[in-house]
Design a protein around this motif. Structure first.
Motif, mmCIF file in Angstrom:
data_model
loop_
_atom_site.group_PDB
_atom_site.id
_atom_site.type_symbol
_atom_site.label_atom_id
_atom_site.label_comp_id
_atom_site.label_asym_id
_atom_site.label_seq_id
_atom_site.Cartn_x
_atom_site.Cartn_y
_atom_site.Cartn_z
ATOM 1 N N THR A 191 -2.677 7.173 -4.655
ATOM 2 C CA THR A 191 -2.573 6.119 -3.644
ATOM 3 C C THR A 191 -2.766 4.797 -4.374
ATOM 4 O O THR A 191 -3.713 4.646 -5.149
ATOM 5 C CB THR A 191 -3.636 6.281 -2.550
ATOM 6 O OG1 THR A 191 -3.424 7.516 -1.868
ATOM 7 C CG2 THR A 191 -3.562 5.139 -1.552
ATOM 8 N N LYS A 192 -1.872 3.859 -4.130
ATOM 9 C CA LYS A 192 -1.904 2.605 -4.890
ATOM 10 C C LYS A 192 -1.857 1.407 -3.946
ATOM 11 O O LYS A 192 -1.107 1.405 -2.965
ATOM 12 C CB LYS A 192 -0.735 2.544 -5.870
ATOM 13 C CG LYS A 192 -0.694 1.277 -6.723
ATOM 14 C CD LYS A 192 0.572 1.206 -7.569
ATOM 15 C CE LYS A 192 0.581 2.255 -8.655
ATOM 16 N NZ LYS A 192 1.740 2.087 -9.569
ATOM 17 N N TYR A 193 -2.670 0.391 -4.271
ATOM 18 C CA TYR A 193 -2.665 -0.855 -3.494
ATOM 19 C C TYR A 193 -2.454 -2.021 -4.448
ATOM 20 O O TYR A 193 -3.073 -2.087 -5.521
ATOM 21 C CB TYR A 193 -3.973 -1.045 -2.727
ATOM 22 C CG TYR A 193 -4.126 -2.449 -2.175
ATOM 23 C CD1 TYR A 193 -3.471 -2.823 -1.005
ATOM 24 C CD2 TYR A 193 -4.890 -3.406 -2.842
ATOM 25 C CE1 TYR A 193 -3.578 -4.116 -0.512
ATOM 26 C CE2 TYR A 193 -5.009 -4.695 -2.356
ATOM 27 C CZ TYR A 193 -4.349 -5.047 -1.187
ATOM 28 O OH TYR A 193 -4.451 -6.328 -0.706
ATOM 29 N N ILE A 194 -1.576 -2.950 -4.054
ATOM 30 C CA ILE A 194 -1.348 -4.175 -4.817
ATOM 31 C C ILE A 194 -1.439 -5.352 -3.853
ATOM 32 O O ILE A 194 -0.695 -5.432 -2.869
ATOM 33 C CB ILE A 194 0.031 -4.166 -5.501
ATOM 34 C CG1 ILE A 194 0.149 -2.988 -6.465
ATOM 35 C CG2 ILE A 194 0.263 -5.481 -6.239
ATOM 36 C CD1 ILE A 194 1.535 -2.841 -7.062
ATOM 37 N N LEU B 55 0.857 -1.189 0.000
ATOM 38 C CA LEU B 55 0.000 0.000 0.000
ATOM 39 C C LEU B 55 0.889 1.234 0.000
ATOM 40 O O LEU B 55 1.552 1.534 0.997
ATOM 41 C CB LEU B 55 -0.910 0.004 1.236
ATOM 42 C CG LEU B 55 -1.786 1.247 1.414
ATOM 43 C CD1 LEU B 55 -2.763 1.395 0.245
ATOM 44 C CD2 LEU B 55 -2.538 1.186 2.739
ATOM 45 N N ASN B 56 0.932 1.912 -1.129
ATOM 46 C CA ASN B 56 1.641 3.185 -1.218
ATOM 47 C C ASN B 56 0.683 4.294 -0.790
ATOM 48 O O ASN B 56 -0.206 4.694 -1.543
ATOM 49 C CB ASN B 56 2.136 3.428 -2.645
ATOM 50 C CG ASN B 56 3.258 2.486 -3.036
ATOM 51 O OD1 ASN B 56 3.806 1.783 -2.190
ATOM 52 N ND2 ASN B 56 3.591 2.448 -4.307
ATOM 53 N N ILE B 57 0.851 4.753 0.444
ATOM 54 C CA ILE B 57 -0.049 5.765 0.991
ATOM 55 C C ILE B 57 -0.026 7.023 0.129
ATOM 56 O O ILE B 57 -1.066 7.603 -0.197
ATOM 57 C CB ILE B 57 0.361 6.109 2.434
ATOM 58 C CG1 ILE B 57 0.259 4.868 3.319
ATOM 59 C CG2 ILE B 57 -0.514 7.238 2.983
ATOM 60 C CD1 ILE B 57 -1.148 4.361 3.515
ATOM 61 N N PHE B 58 1.183 7.413 -0.246
ATOM 62 C CA PHE B 58 1.296 8.601 -1.102
ATOM 63 C C PHE B 58 2.378 8.353 -2.132
ATOM 64 O O PHE B 58 3.509 7.999 -1.801
ATOM 65 C CB PHE B 58 1.644 9.845 -0.287
ATOM 66 C CG PHE B 58 1.739 11.091 -1.126
ATOM 67 C CD1 PHE B 58 0.603 11.673 -1.665
ATOM 68 C CD2 PHE B 58 2.973 11.666 -1.394
ATOM 69 C CE1 PHE B 58 0.686 12.816 -2.447
ATOM 70 C CE2 PHE B 58 3.068 12.808 -2.176
ATOM 71 C CZ PHE B 58 1.911 13.390 -2.708
ATOM 72 N N GLN B 59 2.009 8.503 -3.377
ATOM 73 C CA GLN B 59 2.937 8.340 -4.488
ATOM 74 C C GLN B 59 2.723 9.489 -5.457
ATOM 75 O O GLN B 59 1.590 9.822 -5.793
ATOM 76 C CB GLN B 59 2.696 7.001 -5.189
ATOM 77 C CG GLN B 59 3.526 6.788 -6.441
ATOM 78 C CD GLN B 59 3.307 5.419 -7.052
ATOM 79 O OE1 GLN B 59 3.363 4.403 -6.356
ATOM 80 N NE2 GLN B 59 3.039 5.375 -8.337
ATOM 81 N N ILE B 60 3.813 10.079 -5.908
ATOM 82 C CA ILE B 60 3.688 11.192 -6.839
ATOM 83 C C ILE B 60 4.771 11.085 -7.898
ATOM 84 O O ILE B 60 5.914 10.723 -7.607
ATOM 85 C CB ILE B 60 3.767 12.554 -6.113
ATOM 86 C CG1 ILE B 60 3.457 13.700 -7.083
ATOM 87 C CG2 ILE B 60 5.107 12.748 -5.427
ATOM 88 C CD1 ILE B 60 3.188 15.026 -6.396
#
Length: 859
Positions: free
Chosen positions: A594-597, A554-559
């Motif tokens: 925000t990304k989830y894998i 879980l990438n809480i914050f990605q930019i």
């Protein structure tokens, strides 16, 4: 997996591309030849009086009694696959399930000529070695002549029928059925003999008859405390056996393990499975079984003390952690003395200097001082320590500090945790030769890793990737095979913390497996003939496992910030396409998301019959940013789009599911398929998906009959005559089916079918009848299909793959002309019209085969 760059590989690829049609013909001719000659008399080398075993057939018979299971139920209980594995003699292997090719190779070689070749080879070698020894040189090793190699490496000795093995097989099947609760099975066999061709077939007739079922279960438990645990804690949660169930020995053995583990979990350290046993009383008239479950001291060896300790609870009195195991010695053989650090009830031993922060063990260990012994906590502590990556050996053992024959039911244990530390730092270098639709690329990466940078098992990773690649140009002059015109370089820094770095208490997550916090930044610079693009990406996120099969990221914050500078020719190409969505995809963009894998993989070992893999990806881009922009009345451009660093930020929701299944029929044959579908929905701020986040299909890991990003969207036809790598979409369907089998030694073959395409989402500004837009009434007809075969060099530790894909169904052609064998009248007429109007020289339709070189399986 990477392989070292080999200067011979480019020459090989060049020859394969130049002669791929001839190669396909020769391979087909070879397969045909093999099938013909191997289908000749398979009994050629079978001696008089012997018979070649041709097949084992199993007939599963049902009984007329209403108590017996019907055909469907019986197949679920008694699987033919299990019965086949019990048969002691299997016939010779078949190639593609059709012909006994390997037996054909064996029969093809004359024994007389084989013996002559071996003798001549040995005589020549002896003479050569005698001369070499006389000159002071080492002897040459014996190398098999061609006939011996074909016989031993490819050939397979004929399987001669053995009646004794058939009888043993019948007994094995009877035992299997007995364990399944069929106490009176009828298993027999009959043979079909061809005396002229010296062949035999065996038919096993299996009639399980009526199964015995459990009539009642009695618990004979002498110890009241354990009786309470079983009834209130174990049976209340789950039960493996119920009244009315079919008697099954495997279920009873599983039940025995469940009870033993459940009891030990409550502190009974000395309790073992030998103390749990079943007694079965059968009633032959009613096909029923009365079970009694016994837990008592009668199963304990007489030499052991059965009076108290086996029914005593144990608690952890001391915890010793040895970080220097095994102990290191001085040069004179004397052991280096240990130093000790006491930290929160734990004694930490070390030699030389202490490499770790004591907080590391406080987080990793679930067992604690003064707590009851627990199997679960012991295993979880082992996993968490091993997953830190700082120890190549983890051992947890217990020692009784008091052997008591008193009536005490609480005894102390000392926990000993022995750890062998790995090296902290490492540097690796990899080079790779790639083939992207026939165009070569050479890349390399150097990586540095420090696994204990802050003494708490934090890992620092620094990597630098760079490469050059040949790409097709947009003008009429195509790039040559070795005209490297694309350059890419990408440095990255990542720090992994072995716990969750967050403003909440960590203790509530102590049972989470392999928790990590990842902080990373990556810069990518790519210089192509069409454009120059730079992308800077950074993220803060968490990684963890919720079980041995399921892991999460879980990438809480990605930019990411992307800047692109287009060449004039490429801009002209985009203008000619008149595709507003594609044009917008090639602009500067910012993607805050925000990304989830989530990944599920049930594989336990490489010999597992059925393996399933599922990967779920969800991404929300710009959702929170858009809300904050509205709340604080942020800057907007002339189109009303909110800006981030003066660039409209992307705003979309994306989801993708990638499911894969692998079925291993045996060690030489397997079937694999993949279903990969995804969708991306644009929201208010930006009505396009950035190029790097959009979907594409084609290439060595997708539809292998098309090059990457050259397929779709939908039935769109590119009238520019340029095969550009720019086809992207917002909906993806990517399906693959592949049959894999071993030919000989390290050479594997594969037959595959790939079906895929991409589309744009229906939305405002796009014509709903556009061939590039998804339409539920026609999307199935727009699925592109590629078929082909592959040759794989399987060296176990890595695999080199050569795949040849044929465009069997091309959706860019008119309906009625899309399949390979259909006429292309309208397609060719359209080409003629374009040539006449735009003064181009486009060719009429020609079936395309694409060669792919890759490392590893496609999925």
């Amino acid at each position: 997996m990477k392989i070292n760059n080999n200067p011979n590989i480019p020459n090989l690829i060049k020859k394969l591309r130049k002669n791929k049609n001839r190669l396909v013909f020769l391979l087909n001719l070879s397969v045909t030849f093999v099938l013909i000659f191997s289908s000749c008399n398979p009994s050629k080398r079978v001696q008089e009086g012997d018979y070649l075993l041709m097949s084992n057939n199993i007939e599963l018979l049902t009984s007329e009694s209403s108590l017996a299971p019907n055909k469907k139920e019986l197949k679920e209980i008694v699987k033919k696959e299990d019965l086949s594995n019990l048969i002691k003699q299997a016939p010779n292997r078949k190639f593609l399930g059709v012909t006994r090719m390997y037996l054909g190779f064996y029969n093809m070689v004359s024994p007389e000529k084989l013996a002559r070749d071996i003798k001549n080879k040995q005589l020549k070698l002896e003479k050569k070695n005698a001369k070499r020894v006389a000159k002071g040189k080492s002897e040459k090793e014996y190398k098999k002549p061609l006939r011996e190699w074909a016989t031993n490496e490819i050939g397979e000795i004929p399987v001669i029928y053995d009646s004794a093995l058939t009888v043993r097989s019948v007994n094995q099947i009877e035992n299997y059925l007995y364990n399944k609760g069929f106490f009176n099975p009828n298993v027999s066999y009959q043979i079909s003999v061809d005396t002229v061709k010296r062949r035999i077939e065996v038919i096993y007739n299996v009639e399980p008859k009526i199964p015995y079922r459990i009539n009642q279960i009695d618990f004979l438990i002498q110890n009241p405390e354990i009786n309470k645990i079983i009834n209130e804690a174990i049976l209340a949660k789950d039960s493996v056996i119920y009244k009315g169930d079919r008697f099954d020995l495997n279920d009873l053995q599983h039940y025995q393990k469940v009870l033993t583990r459940g009891i030990r979990e409550y502190g009974y350290y000395l309790f073992n499975s030998s103390m749990v046993y079943f007694q079965a009383d059968t009633n032959l008239n009613s096909y029923s079984v009365n079970l009694s479950l016994n837990i008592n001291d009668n199963r304990i060896n007489s030499e052991q003390n059965a009076n108290s300790s086996y029914y005593s609870k144990f608690y952890i009195e001391n915890i010793y952690i040895n970080t220097s195991y095994p102990s290191k010695n001085y040069d004179n053989g004397q052991a280096i003395p240990y130093d000790t650090i006491s930290y929160k009830g734990k004694e930490i031993l070390y030699q030389h200097h202490f490499r770790y922060n004591p907080k590391l063990f406080q987080r990793a260990l679930v067992i604690s001082k003064d707590s009851l012994y627990s199997v679960d906590e012991t295993e979880l502590s082992f996993k968490k320590l091993f997953e830190l990556g700082n120890f190549d050996l983890v051992n947890i053992s217990y020692n009784q500090t008091q052997m008591s024959d008193s009536a005490s039911d609480h005894l102390p244990l000392d926990a000993f945790i022995n750890l062998n530390s790995t090296k902290n730092q490492s540097i690796s270098f990899e080079t790779t030769t790639t083939n992207n639709g026939g165009y070569l690329g050479i890349s390399g990466a150097i990586s540095y890793s420090h696994k204990n940078i802050f003494k708490g098992a934090e890992e620092l990773r620094i990597s630098l990737f760079g490469g050059v690649e040949a790409q097709q140009l947009l003008n009429e002059e195509s790039s040559g095979l070795f005209d490297f015109n694309t350059f890419e370089i990408s440095p990255e820094i990542e720090i992994l913390f072995p716990h969750f770095v967050a403003p909440f208490s960590y203790s509530r997550f102590r049972r989470v497996l392999n928790p990590k916090t990842s902080i990373a930044i990556n810069y990518n610079y790519q210089n192509r003939p069409d454009y120059t693009r730079t992308t800077t990406t950074s993220y803060y996120g968490y990684k963890w496992n919720s079980s041995s099969n399921l892991n999460h990221q879980l990438n809480i914050f990605q930019i990411s910030f992307t800047k692109i500078q287009k060449e004039d020719l490429f801009q002209e190409y985009l203008d000619n396409l008149n595709n507003a969505v594609l044009e917008a995809s090639y602009t500067d963009n910012v993607v805050p998301s925000t990304k989830y894998i989530g990944t599920y993989n049930n594989q336990r070992n490489s010999f597992q019959r059925n393996i399933y893999y599922t990967r779920l990806l969800t991404q929300m881009a710009g959702v929170g940013t858009y809300g904050l922009s509205q709340l604080f009345n942020a800057e907007q451009d002339s189109l009303g789009r909110y800006l981030f660093k003066e660039i409209p930020f992307a705003n979309f929701i994306k989801a993708e599911v990638d499911f894969r299944s692998f079925t291993h029929f045996d060690e030489n044959n397997s079937l694999a398929y993949r279903v990969d579908v995804g969708g991306a929905w644009t929201l208010k701020n930006l009505d396009v998906i950035p190029f790097t986040d959009a979907f594409f299909v084609g290439g060595s890991n997708s539809n292998r009959a098309w090059r990457p990003r050259t397929l779709g969207p939908g039935s769109f036809f590119d009238s520019t005559g340029v095969e550009a790598y720019d086809k992207i979409g917002e909906i993806k369907i990517d399906l693959s089916l592949e049959y894999r089998f071993n030919l000989v030694s390290f050479i594997d073959l594969a037959l595959f079918v790939d079906a895929s395409n991409i589309w744009y989402m229906p939305k405002e500004g796009l014509d709903k009848d556009s061939p590039a837009v998804f339409n539920k009434d026609r999307f199935i007809s727009e699925i592109a299909i590629g078929t082909g075969f592959g040759v794989r060099l399987n060296f176990n530790f890595f695999l080199i793959r050569f795949d040849f894909g044929l465009q069997t169904k091309d959706p860019s052609a008119h309906p009625g002309e899309r399949w390979l064998w259909e006429p292309k009248t309208k397609y060719n007429a359209r080409i003629d019209g374009i040539n006449e109007l735009d003064q181009l020289d486009l060719q009429h339709y020609k079936a395309k085969t694409i060669f792919n070189l890759a490392i590893g399986y496609p999925f």
